[in-house]
Scaffold this motif. Structure first.
Motif, PDB file in Angstrom:
ATOM      1  N   GLU A 163     -26.588 -79.420  15.903  1.00 15.68           N
ATOM      2  CA  GLU A 163     -26.273 -80.579  16.738  1.00 15.68           C
ATOM      3  C   GLU A 163     -25.872 -80.145  18.153  1.00 15.68           C
ATOM      4  O   GLU A 163     -25.654 -78.970  18.426  1.00 15.68           O
ATOM      5  CB  GLU A 163     -25.155 -81.400  16.097  1.00 15.68           C
ATOM      6  CG  GLU A 163     -25.495 -81.959  14.736  1.00 15.68           C
ATOM      7  CD  GLU A 163     -26.638 -82.948  14.773  1.00 15.68           C
ATOM      8  OE1 GLU A 163     -26.763 -83.688  15.774  1.00 15.68           O
ATOM      9  OE2 GLU A 163     -27.427 -82.962  13.812  1.00 15.68           O
ATOM     10  N   LEU A 188     -19.487 -85.294  17.507  1.00 15.88           N
ATOM     11  CA  LEU A 188     -19.346 -84.302  16.442  1.00 15.88           C
ATOM     12  C   LEU A 188     -18.073 -84.536  15.642  1.00 15.88           C
ATOM     13  O   LEU A 188     -18.060 -84.373  14.417  1.00 15.88           O
ATOM     14  CB  LEU A 188     -19.364 -82.893  17.037  1.00 15.88           C
ATOM     15  CG  LEU A 188     -20.674 -82.482  17.698  1.00 15.88           C
ATOM     16  CD1 LEU A 188     -20.547 -81.066  18.269  1.00 15.88           C
ATOM     17  CD2 LEU A 188     -21.832 -82.565  16.730  1.00 15.88           C
ATOM     18  N   ASP A 210     -13.198 -78.620  16.412  1.00 21.33           N
ATOM     19  CA  ASP A 210     -13.244 -79.488  17.591  1.00 21.33           C
ATOM     20  C   ASP A 210     -12.729 -78.754  18.834  1.00 21.33           C
ATOM     21  O   ASP A 210     -13.328 -78.847  19.917  1.00 21.33           O
ATOM     22  CB  ASP A 210     -12.399 -80.734  17.330  1.00 21.33           C
ATOM     23  CG  ASP A 210     -12.308 -81.636  18.538  1.00 21.33           C
ATOM     24  OD1 ASP A 210     -13.308 -82.312  18.853  1.00 21.33           O
ATOM     25  OD2 ASP A 210     -11.230 -81.669  19.175  1.00 21.33           O
ATOM     26  N   ARG A 241     -18.720 -87.327  13.256  1.00 19.14           N
ATOM     27  CA  ARG A 241     -19.578 -86.924  12.150  1.00 19.14           C
ATOM     28  C   ARG A 241     -18.790 -86.095  11.132  1.00 19.14           C
ATOM     29  O   ARG A 241     -18.906 -86.309   9.920  1.00 19.14           O
ATOM     30  CB  ARG A 241     -20.770 -86.125  12.679  1.00 19.14           C
ATOM     31  CG  ARG A 241     -21.690 -85.633  11.578  1.00 19.14           C
ATOM     32  CD  ARG A 241     -22.972 -85.063  12.138  1.00 19.14           C
ATOM     33  NE  ARG A 241     -23.757 -86.088  12.807  1.00 19.14           N
ATOM     34  CZ  ARG A 241     -25.088 -86.039  12.943  1.00 19.14           C
ATOM     35  NH1 ARG A 241     -25.765 -85.028  12.442  1.00 19.14           N
ATOM     36  NH2 ARG A 241     -25.727 -86.983  13.565  1.00 19.14           N
ATOM     37  N   MET A 242     -17.980 -85.162  11.611  1.00 19.88           N
ATOM     38  CA  MET A 242     -17.193 -84.332  10.699  1.00 19.88           C
ATOM     39  C   MET A 242     -16.164 -85.165   9.951  1.00 19.88           C
ATOM     40  O   MET A 242     -15.963 -84.991   8.746  1.00 19.88           O
ATOM     41  CB  MET A 242     -16.516 -83.194  11.482  1.00 19.88           C
ATOM     42  CG  MET A 242     -17.463 -82.123  11.964  1.00 19.88           C
ATOM     43  SD  MET A 242     -16.597 -80.698  12.717  1.00 19.88           S
ATOM     44  CE  MET A 242     -16.038 -81.432  14.282  1.00 19.88           C
ATOM     45  N   ILE A 269     -22.651 -80.154  11.159  1.00 21.03           N
ATOM     46  CA  ILE A 269     -22.978 -80.195  12.586  1.00 21.03           C
ATOM     47  C   ILE A 269     -23.878 -79.043  13.026  1.00 21.03           C
ATOM     48  O   ILE A 269     -24.122 -78.887  14.225  1.00 21.03           O
ATOM     49  CB  ILE A 269     -21.692 -80.208  13.436  1.00 21.03           C
ATOM     50  CG1 ILE A 269     -20.846 -78.959  13.182  1.00 21.03           C
ATOM     51  CG2 ILE A 269     -20.884 -81.471  13.174  1.00 21.03           C
ATOM     52  CD1 ILE A 269     -19.670 -78.816  14.145  1.00 21.03           C
TER      53      ILE A 269
END
Length: 260
Positions: free
Chosen positions: A6, A14, A40, A17-18, A3
């Motif tokens: 981003e 995010l 997060d 994506r992770m 990330i």
């Protein structure tokens, strides 16, 4: 590196994506997801600072103005010590307590009886079995606890046993609570679909805020109330849990560990 560069104000994108990066490496749980949860939570903190708002407002605003809580665990070498500590907390305004099945089931029931004598019937009492029981043992204990107006039986069976939790939840006269062992809605969905829980206990240190909110939405869909697990953790984990709780319509009660 997944990330870097981003948009830090897009926590849901995010998280996805992770998580996808973890999945491609064969990890859909474990401490890898704990690390994701920590990142997060930090991303949501950035959002709060940028927008100048507490996280619970970014999650939709507060559902309540205060959070009901229970005292988790009573210290002491004997039941008398634990009862005395509960008496002290009650004098300071505590209205709910949780005790642990750290000895035999009979001794746990005896402690609940001793607490009832001092605290009366209006104080909530919960019991955490620490995953120590087989289904029939758990049912016997649940029936004893139901007679004593215990609010829920937590973590009665090993966390992998969906069928056992379904069997127990269908038969027990008091609510069955689980949740701290799981990190995503994907892990919990089989329990929801099987109606294998009554109370959900998510831990923000494992779910993060993004997935914690998604799990709460699934719980609301299945009419499952929430009692967030807040054990011994660092400040960001505790803060994340409280902000999630404040914005969760299905909140039942929040754990409070005075030793933290």
């Amino acid at each position: 590196t997944v990330i870097i560069g981003e948009d830090a104000l897009a926590p849901e994108a995010l998280w996805d994506r992770m998580y996808a990066a973890m999945r491609s490496r064969g990890h859909t749980g474990s401490f890898f997801i704990d690390a994701l949860a920590g990142i997060d939570t930090a991303i949501w903190d950035i959002c709060g600072k940028v927008y100048g708002q507490p996280i619970y407002r970014l999650l939709g605003g507060p559902v309540r103005t205060s959070l009901p809580c229970y005292i988790s665990g009573l210290s002491g070498a004997t039941d008398a010590d634990k009862v005395e500590q509960a008496r002290d907390y009650a004098a300071r305004g505590a209205k709910a307590f949780k005790v642990f099945l750290d000895r035999s089931a009979r001794e746990c029931v005896d402690l609940v009886d001793a607490l009832r004598v001092v605290l009366g019937t209006e104080t909530e009492i919960y019991v955490d079995a620490l995953w120590r029981l087989a289904p029939k043992q758990a049912l016997r204990l649940a029936e004893e606890l139901a007679l004593r107006r215990v609010g829920f039986l937590e973590a009665p069976l090993v966390p992998e046993d969906v069928a056992g939790h379904k069997w127990l939840t269908a038969r027990a006269s008091l609510p069955i609570a689980i949740g701290e062992s799981y990190r995503t809605r994907f892990e919990l969905l089989p329990f929801f679909e099987a109606r294998a829980l009554d109370v959900l206990q998510p831990d923000a240190g494992r779910t993060g805020i993004t997935e914690g909110r998604r799990i709460a939405a699934v719980a609301d869909t299945y009419h499952v109330s929430q009692a967030p697990h807040i054990s011994i953790g660092l400040g960001p984990q505790l803060a994340a849990a409280l902000h999630l709780a404040a914005a969760s319509p299905g909140l039942l009660v929040v754990e409070c560990n005075p030793k933290v």
